[in-house]
Design an enzyme around this catalytic site. Sequence first.
Site, PDB file in Angstrom:
ATOM      1  CG  HIS A   1      -1.878   1.081   1.318  1.00 26.42           C
ATOM      2  ND1 HIS A   1      -1.890   1.989   2.358  1.00 26.42           N
ATOM      3  CD2 HIS A   1      -2.905   1.448   0.496  1.00 26.42           C
ATOM      4  CE1 HIS A   1      -2.865   2.843   2.187  1.00 26.42           C
ATOM      5  NE2 HIS A   1      -3.505   2.541   1.071  1.00 26.42           N
ATOM      6  NE  ARG A   2      -1.984   5.644   0.650  1.00 29.06           N
ATOM      7  CZ  ARG A   2      -2.624   6.277   1.624  1.00 29.06           C
ATOM      8  NH1 ARG A   2      -1.964   7.109   2.415  1.00 29.06           N
ATOM      9  NH2 ARG A   2      -3.907   6.095   1.824  1.00 29.06           N
TER      10      ARG A   2
ATOM     11  CD  GLU B   1      -2.631   1.538  -3.324  1.00 33.26           C
ATOM     12  OE1 GLU B   1      -3.752   2.053  -3.494  1.00 33.26           O
ATOM     13  OE2 GLU B   1      -1.730   2.109  -2.659  1.00 33.26           O
TER      14      GLU B   1
ATOM     15  CG  ASP C   1      -3.345   6.677  -4.027  1.00 35.86           C
ATOM     16  OD1 ASP C   1      -4.468   6.159  -4.011  1.00 35.86           O
ATOM     17  OD2 ASP C   1      -2.489   6.511  -3.131  1.00 35.86           O
TER      18      ASP C   1
ATOM     19  CG  HIS D   1      -3.658   8.879  -0.414  1.00 34.04           C
ATOM     20  ND1 HIS D   1      -4.325   9.610   0.544  1.00 34.04           N
ATOM     21  CD2 HIS D   1      -4.418   7.787  -0.654  1.00 34.04           C
ATOM     22  CE1 HIS D   1      -5.443   8.988   0.870  1.00 34.04           C
ATOM     23  NE2 HIS D   1      -5.528   7.878   0.161  1.00 34.04           N
TER      24      HIS D   1
ATOM     25  CD  GLU E   1      -7.952   5.055  -4.973  1.00 31.04           C
ATOM     26  OE1 GLU E   1      -8.976   5.705  -4.661  1.00 31.04           O
ATOM     27  OE2 GLU E   1      -7.184   4.555  -4.128  1.00 31.04           O
TER      28      GLU E   1
ATOM     29  CD  GLN F   1      -6.598   0.620  -5.894  1.00 28.46           C
ATOM     30  OE1 GLN F   1      -7.274   0.065  -5.041  1.00 28.46           O
ATOM     31  NE2 GLN F   1      -5.311   0.907  -5.704  1.00 28.46           N
TER      32      GLN F   1
END
Length: 309
Positions: free
Chosen positions: A43-44, A70, A72, A85, A152, A184
């Site tokens: 995550h990030r 992952e 954003d 993010h 994302e 996503q």
Amino acid sequence: MLRYSLLTTLTLLAATSTTAVAASDTPLTQQLNDLKNFQVIAHRGASGHAPESTLAAYELAHEWGVDYLELDAQLSADGEVVIFHDGTLERTSDGEGHIHDYTLAELKALDTGSWFHEANPEYADTDFSGTQILTLNELFDHFGQTTRYYIETKSPDLNPGLEEALVERLEAYDMINEGRVLVQSFDQQSLLKLQALNPNLPLIQLLWYSPSEQNSEQLVEWQNTTPGPSEINDADFQAIAEYAAGIGTNAIYQGNEVIDAAFIRQAQANGLSVHVYTINEPDEMQRLMALGANGLFTDYPDRLLELVE
């Protein structure tokens, strides 16, 4: 002679069958098959150990061998796809205001690493100071196709044109056909736009379940993409499966469970992998793995990898 003809026919059929199997076994189909297995999603990056969304965090996660990095994606004022993010700059940089109001050059002048020292003193590192914001191109140039990316579309309403810019870069780096990317979003319309731009792009519908403002005993999905977990049915999952390969969901809201094994099994029975965010404690990781989740997002991929190996 008849026996020879029969053998020749069987040989040709076998060769044709083998060719068909080989043709279907593309990197993209392999990626989709892999989604049935358990996926470790950083995550990030390894954001519990290094500033989120920075090269340091992604390098650490990649070194450990995670399945997905992952991130954003947002747009700068001059149309560059940047990895960040929040919609505003204050929390993880020394800037302020909305990220999309600044050009890439202006964003590059910001320090996106120093904030981490105070927030995570046990992992503080002077090398983090002065870290620049990353572009998607820079991340792809650095890791290439040695990993997979879980991207994302962040706040599409604040980033008009994000979907087109993202697909252009994914195609330029051949990330879709090579089975190297999932995209996503909580925004269903953003995902449908992506599907129209490239139908081969694997998509993940993000969901967030929490109590209704009208009835605290009833869980609802904040974008109304699905009914609450207790009311959801096969048709609801099938509607998502028409455009997505999986769902990403929370498992807990303020200490209370919002999904269970039956929810996960039902989604899977309707063709959707289930990834749960963001899980950082080993006990909760083990619980969700036992429930049958297909993957977990975590800030501490090292903890999850210890349980998977």
